[in-house]
Write a protein that holds these residues in place. Structure first.
Motif, mmCIF file in Angstrom:
data_model
loop_
_atom_site.group_PDB
_atom_site.id
_atom_site.type_symbol
_atom_site.label_atom_id
_atom_site.label_comp_id
_atom_site.label_asym_id
_atom_site.label_seq_id
_atom_site.Cartn_x
_atom_site.Cartn_y
_atom_site.Cartn_z
ATOM 1 N N ARG A 1 0.825 -1.211 0.000
ATOM 2 C CA ARG A 1 0.000 0.000 0.000
ATOM 3 C C ARG A 1 0.860 1.262 0.000
ATOM 4 O O ARG A 1 0.538 2.249 -0.650
ATOM 5 C CB ARG A 1 -0.917 0.009 1.221
ATOM 6 C CG ARG A 1 -1.933 -1.117 1.266
ATOM 7 C CD ARG A 1 -2.732 -1.063 2.556
ATOM 8 N NE ARG A 1 -3.412 0.220 2.695
ATOM 9 C CZ ARG A 1 -4.618 0.459 2.218
ATOM 10 N NH1 ARG A 1 -5.281 -0.479 1.570
ATOM 11 N NH2 ARG A 1 -5.175 1.653 2.386
ATOM 12 N N ASN A 2 1.945 1.227 0.750
ATOM 13 C CA ASN A 2 2.851 2.366 0.889
ATOM 14 C C ASN A 2 4.167 1.845 1.433
ATOM 15 O O ASN A 2 4.308 0.650 1.700
ATOM 16 C CB ASN A 2 2.237 3.445 1.796
ATOM 17 C CG ASN A 2 1.739 2.852 3.114
ATOM 18 O OD1 ASN A 2 2.522 2.345 3.910
ATOM 19 N ND2 ASN A 2 0.424 2.898 3.330
ATOM 20 N N LYS A 3 5.122 2.716 1.646
ATOM 21 C CA LYS A 3 6.456 2.284 2.091
ATOM 22 C C LYS A 3 6.438 1.722 3.503
ATOM 23 O O LYS A 3 7.375 1.025 3.908
ATOM 24 C CB LYS A 3 7.444 3.442 2.004
ATOM 25 C CG LYS A 3 7.137 4.599 2.931
ATOM 26 C CD LYS A 3 8.167 5.704 2.794
ATOM 27 C CE LYS A 3 7.781 6.866 3.706
ATOM 28 N NZ LYS A 3 8.822 7.365 4.519
ATOM 29 N N ASP A 4 5.385 2.019 4.269
ATOM 30 C CA ASP A 4 5.283 1.504 5.627
ATOM 31 C C ASP A 4 4.446 0.231 5.728
ATOM 32 O O ASP A 4 4.160 -0.243 6.829
ATOM 33 C CB ASP A 4 4.699 2.572 6.560
ATOM 34 C CG ASP A 4 5.747 3.574 7.013
ATOM 35 O OD1 ASP A 4 6.930 3.184 7.064
ATOM 36 O OD2 ASP A 4 5.393 4.724 7.295
ATOM 37 N N PHE A 5 4.021 -0.288 4.580
ATOM 38 C CA PHE A 5 3.360 -1.603 4.572
ATOM 39 C C PHE A 5 4.068 -2.453 3.523
ATOM 40 O O PHE A 5 3.912 -2.240 2.321
ATOM 41 C CB PHE A 5 1.867 -1.496 4.242
ATOM 42 C CG PHE A 5 1.120 -2.767 4.557
ATOM 43 C CD1 PHE A 5 0.432 -2.902 5.752
ATOM 44 C CD2 PHE A 5 1.131 -3.839 3.678
ATOM 45 C CE1 PHE A 5 -0.241 -4.081 6.064
ATOM 46 C CE2 PHE A 5 0.464 -5.019 3.980
ATOM 47 C CZ PHE A 5 -0.212 -5.150 5.175
ATOM 48 N N GLN A 6 4.889 -3.375 4.005
ATOM 49 C CA GLN A 6 5.717 -4.170 3.106
ATOM 50 C C GLN A 6 5.469 -5.664 3.319
ATOM 51 O O GLN A 6 5.039 -6.085 4.393
ATOM 52 C CB GLN A 6 7.196 -3.840 3.311
ATOM 53 C CG GLN A 6 7.509 -2.368 3.052
ATOM 54 C CD GLN A 6 8.992 -2.116 2.944
ATOM 55 O OE1 GLN A 6 9.662 -2.633 2.067
ATOM 56 N NE2 GLN A 6 9.512 -1.300 3.853
ATOM 57 N N GLU A 7 5.768 -6.426 2.296
ATOM 58 C CA GLU A 7 5.485 -7.860 2.295
ATOM 59 C C GLU A 7 6.756 -8.641 2.001
ATOM 60 O O GLU A 7 7.612 -8.209 1.229
ATOM 61 C CB GLU A 7 4.421 -8.159 1.229
ATOM 62 C CG GLU A 7 3.967 -9.598 1.176
ATOM 63 C CD GLU A 7 2.896 -9.803 0.110
ATOM 64 O OE1 GLU A 7 3.266 -10.253 -1.002
ATOM 65 O OE2 GLU A 7 1.713 -9.518 0.380
ATOM 66 N N VAL A 8 6.871 -9.795 2.643
ATOM 67 C CA VAL A 8 7.977 -10.719 2.416
ATOM 68 C C VAL A 8 7.384 -12.102 2.205
ATOM 69 O O VAL A 8 6.533 -12.542 2.996
ATOM 70 C CB VAL A 8 8.954 -10.743 3.616
ATOM 71 C CG1 VAL A 8 10.035 -11.785 3.408
ATOM 72 C CG2 VAL A 8 9.566 -9.371 3.834
ATOM 73 N N THR A 9 7.801 -12.805 1.163
ATOM 74 C CA THR A 9 7.256 -14.136 0.900
ATOM 75 C C THR A 9 8.374 -15.149 0.675
ATOM 76 O O THR A 9 9.459 -14.813 0.213
ATOM 77 C CB THR A 9 6.334 -14.145 -0.338
ATOM 78 O OG1 THR A 9 7.074 -13.683 -1.480
ATOM 79 C CG2 THR A 9 5.119 -13.266 -0.126
ATOM 80 N N LEU A 10 8.065 -16.398 1.012
ATOM 81 C CA LEU A 10 8.917 -17.534 0.678
ATOM 82 C C LEU A 10 8.163 -18.372 -0.349
ATOM 83 O O LEU A 10 7.063 -18.863 -0.064
ATOM 84 C CB LEU A 10 9.222 -18.371 1.927
ATOM 85 C CG LEU A 10 10.045 -19.644 1.683
ATOM 86 C CD1 LEU A 10 11.469 -19.287 1.259
ATOM 87 C CD2 LEU A 10 10.063 -20.535 2.926
ATOM 88 N N GLU A 11 8.738 -18.505 -1.522
ATOM 89 C CA GLU A 11 8.067 -19.219 -2.605
ATOM 90 C C GLU A 11 8.929 -20.379 -3.095
ATOM 91 O O GLU A 11 10.160 -20.300 -3.109
ATOM 92 C CB GLU A 11 7.774 -18.259 -3.764
ATOM 93 C CG GLU A 11 6.891 -17.083 -3.354
ATOM 94 C CD GLU A 11 6.610 -16.127 -4.500
ATOM 95 O OE1 GLU A 11 6.670 -16.588 -5.661
ATOM 96 O OE2 GLU A 11 6.352 -14.945 -4.237
ATOM 97 N N LYS A 12 8.241 -21.463 -3.519
ATOM 98 C CA LYS A 12 8.927 -22.634 -4.060
ATOM 99 C C LYS A 12 8.035 -23.286 -5.103
ATOM 100 O O LYS A 12 6.878 -23.602 -4.821
ATOM 101 C CB LYS A 12 9.266 -23.621 -2.943
ATOM 102 C CG LYS A 12 10.160 -24.773 -3.395
ATOM 103 C CD LYS A 12 10.560 -25.630 -2.211
ATOM 104 C CE LYS A 12 11.510 -26.737 -2.640
ATOM 105 N NZ LYS A 12 11.913 -27.588 -1.476
ATOM 106 N N ASN A 13 8.569 -23.449 -6.290
ATOM 107 C CA ASN A 13 7.820 -24.052 -7.400
ATOM 108 C C ASN A 13 6.492 -23.337 -7.648
ATOM 109 O O ASN A 13 5.457 -23.974 -7.890
ATOM 110 C CB ASN A 13 7.578 -25.543 -7.134
ATOM 111 C CG ASN A 13 8.871 -26.328 -6.995
ATOM 112 O OD1 ASN A 13 9.871 -26.014 -7.647
ATOM 113 N ND2 ASN A 13 8.864 -27.342 -6.127
ATOM 114 N N GLY A 14 6.529 -22.011 -7.543
ATOM 115 C CA GLY A 14 5.332 -21.229 -7.808
ATOM 116 C C GLY A 14 4.332 -21.169 -6.674
ATOM 117 O O GLY A 14 3.298 -20.505 -6.771
ATOM 118 N N GLU A 15 4.627 -21.833 -5.558
ATOM 119 C CA GLU A 15 3.723 -21.848 -4.400
ATOM 120 C C GLU A 15 4.276 -20.955 -3.297
ATOM 121 O O GLU A 15 5.465 -21.006 -2.981
ATOM 122 C CB GLU A 15 3.568 -23.271 -3.875
ATOM 123 C CG GLU A 15 2.655 -23.379 -2.653
ATOM 124 C CD GLU A 15 2.632 -24.771 -2.056
ATOM 125 O OE1 GLU A 15 1.917 -24.966 -1.056
ATOM 126 O OE2 GLU A 15 3.343 -25.658 -2.574
#
Length: 456
Positions: A324-338
């Motif tokens: 949404r903005n610089k103060d709402f950030q996301e981090v993901t762990l992905e493997k084989n598209g999941e």
């Protein structure tokens, strides 16, 4: 008077109470003698101004208001002056613990390296009569390690029938107070039960260190130097004392700005000194931090730990994506598209409010959220990042961010002292004493009717 964010007809908080006028002190401090001097003169008496209160719910009782009026430099100098009296029965061992996010402020303020800032601050405090100066990084170690274990446990326990996720961090007192007193039961079960670094440091000083020095907890006066006002409120929160004693973990909290003002107004001759450790005569030679851009780094460390423990994936670098903005950030762990793990950082109450609305609707897609009340994180605490007009000093904030990012990162798992403390102090990694000392409980009042109507 009401805060501009308050929806109540009256507000029990005041800019000044009669009790503040009656707080006695043995001798005038530099902060008292010249209140109008220096950039942070308004902080000299450490009042909680309405505009500074983040967790607004008319939440200060009369008793809390009185206690907060004593969370200031006057109380600090009262103890310093008592220690100069002949009656040794009233003497206290003065301990000051400095938060990692405060050091970049002092480095920027005095235009020195963060290591030199740490030494100068330590030397100044000891010239005043402080006996020990500690870095709270070791307390952050415990908070992160316990958060890591709790997240993995919650992940395994989570199901549609028993929703243990998302886990929301509980290291920020402004956010926690808001969750406890405004949001209530829909949110508090999601709060991580690991104690905040300030709470853990209180237990380390009043329990472990007191035992090492053969002192009763009541003989220690423990001061926290922190970047924000809400740490003062945290010091008053019930249940912060360690399992083995009833005294409060932190007796007084001073913001970085308050301490800087005392330094500016002092004419003492100061010799730099190295920060103490909890372990005998050894000194803290290096300044280190955890892997957070402007915080204690719970998200990054929990993310790496969860990736390894749950999916046997080694994560070298945590990549943040602004949403949404610089103060709402996301981090993901992905493997084989999941997507295996989805974490988020939500800073500032506008982002928190949006997060809570989604959580209540069951539409929050995250396993873990690092929640901080201050936009921009802990470096932007109002006790150190404000200009004279009360606005954020953006130039100072950018300078602090640069300084903080240059501090070497040390993973909590690598601390030999922490592992030693788990065995010698807490009787094992997962012992009942470790659970009781390093974890807390959150009350779950019914949801306030106006709790989600506040426009932050």
């Amino acid at each position: 008077m009401k805060c501009e964010h308050c929806t109540r007809k009256e507000c029990s908080k005041k800019t000044k109470t009669d009790d503040e006028e009656n707080v006695s002190d043995e001798a005038p401090s530099p902060a008292q003698e010249n209140r109008e001097k220096g950039e942070f003169h308004k902080l000299a008496d450490a009042k909680i101004f309405l505009s500074d209160c983040l967790a607004c719910d008319s939440c200060l009782t009369a008793e809390e208001g009185l206690q907060l009026s004593q969370q200031n430099a006057k109380d600090f100098f009262r103890v310093l002056n008592l220690n100069k009296k002949c009656d040794t029965s009233k003497h206290k061992v003065l301990v000051v613990s400095v938060c990692p996010q405060s050091l970049p402020y002092f480095a920027a303020k005095f235009n020195v390296s963060v290591t030199d800032a740490s030494r100068r601050l330590c030397g100044f405090l000891k010239s005043l009569g402080v006996h020990y100066v500690f870095d709270t990084t070791i307390a952050v170690d415990f908070s992160i390690l316990e958060s890591q274990k709790e997240f993995v446990r919650r992940y395994h326990q989570h199901s549609e029938g028993a929703r243990a996720l998302p886990m929301l961090t509980s290291a920020c007192p402004g956010w926690v107070r808001y969750a406890e007193r405004v949001l209530g039961r829909p949110v508090t079960p999601h709060l991580c039960t690991a104690k905040s670094p300030q709470q853990v440091m209180g237990s380390l000083v009043k329990d472990y260190f007191a035992r090492q020095q053969n002192l009763s907890p009541e003989k220690i006066f423990h001061v926290i130097v922190a970047p924000c006002y809400d740490r003062k409120l945290e010091a008053l929160r019930e249940g912060l004392s360690s399992a083995s004693h009833s005294s409060r973990g932190a007796d007084c909290v001073l913001t970085s700005g308050e301490v800087a003002q005392i330094m500016e107004q002092s004419d003492l001759s100061v010799q730099d000194a190295t920060v103490d450790t909890l372990f005998g005569d050894s000194k803290e030679e290096k300044v280190t931090r955890h892997d957070g851009a402007s915080s204690d780094g719970h998200l990054a460390h929990v993310f790496r730990h969860a990736a390894k423990e749950l999916f046997n994936e080694d994560v070298e670098e945590v990549t943040y994506r602004a949403r949404r903005n610089k103060d709402f950030q996301e981090v993901t762990l992905e493997k084989n598209g999941e997507v295996l793990l989805r974490f988020a950082a939500a800073y500032g109450f506008r982002n928190i409010q949006n997060m809570i609305l989604k959580l209540k609707k069951g539409a929050l897609p995250y396993h873990f959220v690092e929640v901080l009340a201050c936009p921009g994180g802990c470096l932007n605490g109002r006790g150190q990042a404000q200009s004279r007009d009360g606005r954020v000093d953006k130039a100072l904030l950018r300078q602090m961010e640069g300084i903080y990012s240059d501090i070497p990162v040390r993973p909590p798992e690598t601390s030999a002292h922490v592992q030693e403390l788990y065995q010698q102090w807490l009787e094992g990694l997962d012992s009942p004493k470790a659970q009781e000392t390093l974890h807390t409980r959150f009350p779950s009042p019914e949801l306030c009717a106006h709790g989600l109507d506040i426009r932050w």
